[in-house]
Design a protein around this motif. Sequence first.
Motif, short mmCIF file in Angstrom:
data_model
loop_
_atom_site.label_atom_id
_atom_site.label_comp_id
_atom_site.label_asym_id
_atom_site.label_seq_id
_atom_site.Cartn_x
_atom_site.Cartn_y
_atom_site.Cartn_z
N LEU A 76 9.02 3.04 5.26
CA LEU A 76 10.38 2.72 4.87
C LEU A 76 10.65 3.33 3.50
CD1 LEU A 76 10.75 -1.02 5.95
CD2 LEU A 76 11.55 1.03 7.13
N ARG A 77 11.90 3.67 3.25
CA ARG A 77 12.26 4.32 2.01
C ARG A 77 13.19 3.44 1.19
NH1 ARG A 77 10.25 9.33 2.89
NH2 ARG A 77 11.05 10.25 0.98
N SER A 78 12.99 3.52 -0.11
CA SER A 78 13.88 2.89 -1.07
C SER A 78 14.49 4.01 -1.89
CB SER A 78 13.11 1.92 -1.96
OG SER A 78 13.96 1.34 -2.92
N GLY A 79 15.76 4.31 -1.63
CA GLY A 79 16.36 5.50 -2.22
C GLY A 79 15.81 6.73 -1.54
N TRP A 83 8.94 3.52 -0.01
CA TRP A 83 9.04 2.24 -0.71
C TRP A 83 7.67 1.76 -1.14
CZ3 TRP A 83 11.15 -2.86 1.85
CH2 TRP A 83 11.31 -3.82 0.86
N LEU A 84 7.41 1.80 -2.43
CA LEU A 84 6.13 1.38 -3.02
C LEU A 84 6.30 0.02 -3.67
CD1 LEU A 84 3.19 1.94 -3.98
CD2 LEU A 84 4.20 3.01 -6.01
N ARG A 85 5.47 -0.94 -3.28
CA ARG A 85 5.43 -2.23 -3.96
C ARG A 85 4.43 -2.09 -5.10
NH1 ARG A 85 8.27 -6.09 -0.95
NH2 ARG A 85 8.23 -7.09 -2.99
N GLU A 86 4.93 -1.75 -6.28
CA GLU A 86 4.07 -1.36 -7.39
C GLU A 86 3.11 -2.47 -7.81
OE1 GLU A 86 6.27 0.26 -10.63
OE2 GLU A 86 7.25 1.80 -9.41
N GLN A 87 3.53 -3.71 -7.72
CA GLN A 87 2.67 -4.82 -8.13
C GLN A 87 1.37 -4.86 -7.33
OE1 GLN A 87 4.51 -8.64 -7.63
NE2 GLN A 87 2.74 -9.79 -8.35
N PHE A 88 1.45 -4.44 -6.07
CA PHE A 88 0.28 -4.51 -5.19
C PHE A 88 -0.30 -3.14 -4.86
CE2 PHE A 88 3.37 -7.87 -4.03
CZ PHE A 88 2.68 -8.96 -4.53
N THR A 90 0.96 -1.03 -2.71
CA THR A 90 1.08 -0.84 -1.26
C THR A 90 2.42 -0.23 -0.89
OG1 THR A 90 1.90 -3.12 -1.06
CG2 THR A 90 -0.46 -2.77 -0.70
N TYR A 91 2.42 0.49 0.22
CA TYR A 91 3.66 1.03 0.78
C TYR A 91 4.10 0.16 1.97
CZ TYR A 91 3.29 5.25 -2.04
OH TYR A 91 3.24 6.12 -3.09
N VAL A 92 5.41 0.16 2.23
CA VAL A 92 5.96 -0.64 3.32
C VAL A 92 6.17 0.26 4.54
CG1 VAL A 92 7.78 -2.22 4.02
CG2 VAL A 92 7.11 -2.08 1.60
N VAL A 93 5.60 -0.16 5.66
CA VAL A 93 5.60 0.64 6.88
C VAL A 93 6.79 0.26 7.77
CG1 VAL A 93 4.23 1.35 8.88
CG2 VAL A 93 3.09 0.69 6.75
N ASP A 94 7.36 1.24 8.42
CA ASP A 94 8.38 1.01 9.44
C ASP A 94 7.72 0.22 10.59
OD1 ASP A 94 10.10 1.23 11.67
OD2 ASP A 94 10.89 3.15 10.97
#
Length: 265
Positions: A76-79, A83-88, A90-94
């Motif tokens: 998944l993309r953010s902008g 989409w990277l969850r920087e705190q962890f 990890t990237y978010v998968v479709d």
Amino acid sequence: MRAPRLRGRTFVVYYGYGPLPEIADYDIAILEPAGWRSPDLAALTRRGVRRIAYVSALEATPETLRRIGVGQQDLLRSGDEPWLREQFGTYVVDPRCRPWRQHLQQQCQRLIAEGWDGIFLDSLGDVEDQAVQDRAAWLVPAAADLVRSVRSTIGQSLLLQNNGIFFLLPLVAKLLDGICWEGDFEPETTGGPWLRMVLEQISGVARDEGVTPLLLSEIPVGEGEASRMAMLRDLSQRYGMLAYSAPLDYARGIRSVDGSVVLGR
């Protein structure tokens, strides 16, 4: 109304290494599988603890994604960027990604075969995040189908979901044995209409579908601890929910049944 299959008066969440003897005092333990050996898990079973394995339903590290064949086009993309969850880290998968779905099903199947009592699906709340709200019309149903595939994979074993309360829960409630709302609950918001509305929604699902409702929060030791702990207890009693508050991040230790802080290994 359905009678709940997941019964208990207390639960704990711990993502560090076991064994940790104080976990055996809880009825339900949500644990990181990589931190536990079979003999230590068997000891919990002998004490009557329901052991639930933590599984990330939508997030993974770059190393894991490469290993299972998930490419940039499957994230998944953010902008303009994945989409990277920087705190962890990890990237978010479709949730429609076929290699990811196969990986998730195989992981859950293996954990149940290893003797875990159930699965705790984390990160599903990502599909309700503002970062992807413009895609909610297809993203939420796709996540619901992912939950459905896990239920089909694990059969009658227990299935719990973390977050995804607002749009996802109504689509998957019949598939679940437990729903957890994890958040930073503050005393000054406990009387607000928004919080009451969500808690009443969760309680209604729990009553109608036999889903055990859980409240989860991190409440560090120190200033404000007592008032936040009292608030969480009040909410859990008022809405018929189990509650647990971690004294540190979930990997570093637990708050025991008697309220003391126990550091992990």
